[in-house]
Motif scaffolding. Structure first.
Motif, PDB file in Angstrom:
ATOM      1  N   UNK A  14     -10.496  16.002  -4.945  1.00 51.83           N
ATOM      2  CA  UNK A  14      -9.188  15.332  -4.906  1.00 51.83           C
ATOM      3  C   UNK A  14      -8.999  14.596  -3.582  1.00 51.83           C
ATOM      4  N   UNK A  15      -9.222  15.303  -2.484  1.00 50.55           N
ATOM      5  CA  UNK A  15      -8.998  14.690  -1.173  1.00 50.55           C
ATOM      6  C   UNK A  15      -9.963  13.528  -0.943  1.00 50.55           C
ATOM      7  N   UNK A  16     -11.223  13.728  -1.289  1.00 50.70           N
ATOM      8  CA  UNK A  16     -12.202  12.666  -1.092  1.00 50.70           C
ATOM      9  C   UNK A  16     -11.919  11.448  -1.950  1.00 50.70           C
ATOM     10  N   UNK A  17     -11.521  11.695  -3.209  1.00 48.40           N
ATOM     11  CA  UNK A  17     -11.243  10.585  -4.120  1.00 48.40           C
ATOM     12  C   UNK A  17     -10.012   9.805  -3.672  1.00 48.40           C
ATOM     13  N   UNK A  18      -8.951  10.510  -3.299  1.00 47.94           N
ATOM     14  CA  UNK A  18      -7.738   9.826  -2.848  1.00 47.94           C
ATOM     15  C   UNK A  18      -8.009   9.014  -1.584  1.00 47.94           C
ATOM     16  N   UNK A  19      -8.755   9.599  -0.639  1.00 49.55           N
ATOM     17  CA  UNK A  19      -9.063   8.876   0.594  1.00 49.55           C
ATOM     18  C   UNK A  19      -9.961   7.677   0.315  1.00 49.55           C
ATOM     19  N   UNK A  20     -10.986   7.875  -0.523  1.00 50.00           N
ATOM     20  CA  UNK A  20     -11.904   6.784  -0.830  1.00 50.00           C
ATOM     21  C   UNK A  20     -11.225   5.619  -1.525  1.00 50.00           C
ATOM     22  N   UNK A  21     -10.422   5.926  -2.542  1.00 49.10           N
ATOM     23  CA  UNK A  21      -9.717   4.855  -3.251  1.00 49.10           C
ATOM     24  C   UNK A  21      -8.683   4.188  -2.353  1.00 49.10           C
ATOM     25  N   UNK A  22      -8.006   4.986  -1.520  1.00 49.19           N
ATOM     26  CA  UNK A  22      -7.025   4.403  -0.611  1.00 49.19           C
ATOM     27  C   UNK A  22      -7.674   3.429   0.359  1.00 49.19           C
ATOM     28  N   UNK A  23      -8.834   3.815   0.932  1.00 51.36           N
ATOM     29  CA  UNK A  23      -9.548   2.925   1.860  1.00 51.36           C
ATOM     30  C   UNK A  23     -10.029   1.673   1.135  1.00 51.36           C
ATOM     31  N   UNK A  24     -10.546   1.852  -0.079  1.00 54.22           N
ATOM     32  CA  UNK A  24     -11.060   0.702  -0.838  1.00 54.22           C
ATOM     33  C   UNK A  24      -9.958  -0.314  -1.100  1.00 54.22           C
ATOM     34  N   UNK A  25      -8.839   0.144  -1.642  1.00 55.13           N
ATOM     35  CA  UNK A  25      -7.778  -0.793  -1.980  1.00 55.13           C
ATOM     36  C   UNK A  25      -7.098  -1.344  -0.723  1.00 55.13           C
ATOM     37  N   UNK A  26      -7.076  -0.579   0.364  1.00 54.21           N
ATOM     38  CA  UNK A  26      -6.554  -1.123   1.614  1.00 54.21           C
ATOM     39  C   UNK A  26      -7.456  -2.250   2.110  1.00 54.21           C
ATOM     40  N   UNK A  27      -8.761  -2.053   1.997  1.00 56.91           N
ATOM     41  CA  UNK A  27      -9.713  -3.100   2.377  1.00 56.91           C
ATOM     42  C   UNK A  27      -9.526  -4.341   1.516  1.00 56.91           C
ATOM     43  N   UNK A  28      -9.386  -4.114   0.181  1.00 60.63           N
ATOM     44  CA  UNK A  28      -9.182  -5.247  -0.721  1.00 60.63           C
ATOM     45  C   UNK A  28      -7.891  -5.974  -0.391  1.00 60.63           C
ATOM     46  N   UNK A  29      -6.813  -5.212  -0.189  1.00 62.18           N
ATOM     47  CA  UNK A  29      -5.521  -5.836   0.102  1.00 62.18           C
ATOM     48  C   UNK A  29      -5.569  -6.634   1.402  1.00 62.18           C
ATOM     49  N   UNK A  30      -6.226  -6.077   2.421  1.00 59.74           N
ATOM     50  CA  UNK A  30      -6.334  -6.780   3.698  1.00 59.74           C
ATOM     51  C   UNK A  30      -7.052  -8.111   3.533  1.00 59.74           C
ATOM     52  N   UNK A  31      -8.128  -8.104   2.778  1.00 64.25           N
ATOM     53  CA  UNK A  31      -8.879  -9.343   2.577  1.00 64.25           C
ATOM     54  C   UNK A  31      -8.119 -10.336   1.712  1.00 64.25           C
ATOM     55  N   UNK A  32      -7.357  -9.830   0.735  1.00 67.06           N
ATOM     56  CA  UNK A  32      -6.551 -10.731  -0.091  1.00 67.06           C
ATOM     57  C   UNK A  32      -5.492 -11.422   0.757  1.00 67.06           C
ATOM     58  N   UNK A  33      -4.794 -10.653   1.605  1.00 65.79           N
ATOM     59  CA  UNK A  33      -3.771 -11.234   2.470  1.00 65.79           C
ATOM     60  C   UNK A  33      -4.397 -12.234   3.434  1.00 65.79           C
TER      61      UNK A  33
END
Length: 455
Positions: free
Chosen positions: A358-377
């Motif tokens: 749970x912790x690894x999945x939440x952290x991994x997905x959070x980092x991934x989508x944060x990276x995607x969002x940063x690049x989109x912006x």
């Protein structure tokens, strides 16, 4: 972008989903039991954790034996325990069977622990092979909670049920109750001596010979005399579809499928035309819900997981400065922890989501989508490299008076233009502020320098 993506992807996903359903139908069609003559002994092999898959398998096996007018059903049982809900389903099915059911704890070294004790007690004939054990049926919370009131409630309920079952079958009710309240256990010889089981046999052939001629009473009141010596033996094993269900019937697998499926669909949305991620994503999500259909789960936990995944995806489309991403990760983690919370079980492995996953999945997905969002912006803030917007900010030269309309020269072409800040004389440099179709809006340049190329 989304409508075009949907128009292109939906037909492909529909075809892929159709092929998947056809494949599943073909697999499920192979779940029917083997052909058997009337009067045969049907043998089921129930080894592993007591769960929804085992319950479905035993139900299917008894149904088939009833349809084929079998002499008896033998369940070769070896289990450390499992879910109380699945155990109840198996016990109810055995009690309602229209053919005699013999539960045989086998092979040597095997056990009918915890939930398995209830299954043995419910059978018309209880048998064990040498070197096996039975008992230790104290209920345990799947979440490891140590609430004494809830524990006593579950223990008292289980003790009352197993005592009634033992009395119904004429077995040692005191020991059965002790197996629940005091986690009592017994070897095969001891279980036979104190009246917990009816037979100890070293092999299936010996078992069928020993139980031959016994009389058992079915739920409908009929008394049946077992005719098992020399009867044909038909093994009805677990099917390919049930093996697939057994593999998927894990909340960790379900959570991974839902998360990876959402991740793949998000990738397809961000990169339309990749196709494979979209197809993989929709199949993974379908399999994730399919996995949840065969295990007990908490609807609130599932809702939190889905909300969390949705918020993580939205982070790539809405500039929230991380609020959506953080909220999605928290919602996903809480939902995963609550997904199977409260499932009762009788020993056996925990039917719950691994906390580290749970912790690894939440952290991994959070980092991934944060990276995607940063690049989109970042991409949205960059100047346009093609299209009408590329002309904004460019300099042009007036080729006729702009009062306020006229013509300017830009990149080797004449454009109709309209001045925003007063009259412009031919030869003056202007800056493009907007484009409206084939017409430009311009203003005087701060420093009048001849710009652009001349005709």
């Amino acid at each position: 972008m989304l409508p075009v993506f949907a128009q292109k992807l939906v037909p492909r996903l529909a075809r892929s989903a159709g092929l998947l359903l056809l494949a599943l139908s073909a697999v499920v069609s192979g779940c029917a039991g083997p052909a058997a003559p009337p009067g045969a002994v049907h043998v089921l092999t129930a080894d592993g954790n007591v769960g929804p898959v085992m319950a479905r398998y035993i139900d299917r096996g008894i149904d088939h034996a009833e349809d084929e007018r079998a002499a008896a059903v033998v369940i070769e049982l070896d289990t450390p325990g499992g879910l109380s809900t699945s155990m109840d389903d198996i016990v109810k099915r055995i009690l309602a069977a229209r053919v005699p059911v013999v539960t045989y704890v086998w092979p040597p070294g095997g056990q009918a622990a915890s939930a398995g004790t209830f299954i043995v007690m419910a059978s018309h004939v209880a048998a064990m092979s040498p070197g096996t054990s039975i008992g230790a049926a104290t209920p345990v919370s799947v979440t490891g909670a140590n609430d004494e009131t809830l524990r006593d409630k579950a223990t008292n309920d289980a003790a009352a049920r197993i005592r009634d079952i033992a009395i119904l079958r004429g077995r040692n009710a005191d020991w059965a109750e002790a197996a629940v309240r005091q986690a009592a256990s017994a070897s095969s010889d001891e279980a036979l001596r104190i009246g917990v089981v009816d037979v100890v046999a070293a092999s299936l052939e010996q078992l069928l010979a020993q139980v031959d001629g016994r009389e058992v009473t079915l739920q409908d009141g009929r008394t049946v005399t077992l005719a098992t010596a020399g009867a044909p033996v038909v093994r009805n094993g677990i099917s390919l579809a049930e093996r697939a269900l057994d593999l998927l019937a894990d909340p960790n697998i379900a959570l991974l499928l839902l998360s990876l499926g959402t991740l793949a669909l998000a990738y397809e949305i961000f990169n339309p035309g990749a196709i494979f991620p979209g197809v993989f994503g929709i199949i993974a999500i379908i399999l994730g819900f399919f996995a949840l259909s065969v295990i007990p789960f908490n609807w609130a936990g599932l809702a939190l997981v889905l909300v969390g995944l949705a918020l993580l995806v939205l982070e790539g489309f809405i500039t929230s400065h991380g609020v959506l991403g953080i909220g999605g990760a928290i919602s996903l983690a809480l939902g995963a922890l609550f997904l199977t919370g409260g499932n009762p079980r009788f020993a056996g492995p925990d039917i719950e989501v691994n906390r580290w996953l749970v912790y690894g999945l939440a952290a991994g997905l959070g980092v991934f989508f944060a990276f995607v969002a940063t690049n989109v912006v970042r991409a949205r803030r960059q100047p346009a490299l093609m299209g009408p917007e590329t002309m904004v900010g460019r300099t042009a030269v007036a080729r006729s008076p702009l009062n306020p309309s006229g013509f300017v020269f830009l990149d080797g072409e004449y454009w109709q233009a309209e001045a925003e800040d007063g009259e412009v004389q031919p030869g003056e440099v202007v800056v493009v502020t907007a484009r409206e179709g084939l017409r430009l809006r311009v203003r005087k340049a701060a420093l009048q320098q001849e710009g652009g190329s001349r005709p």
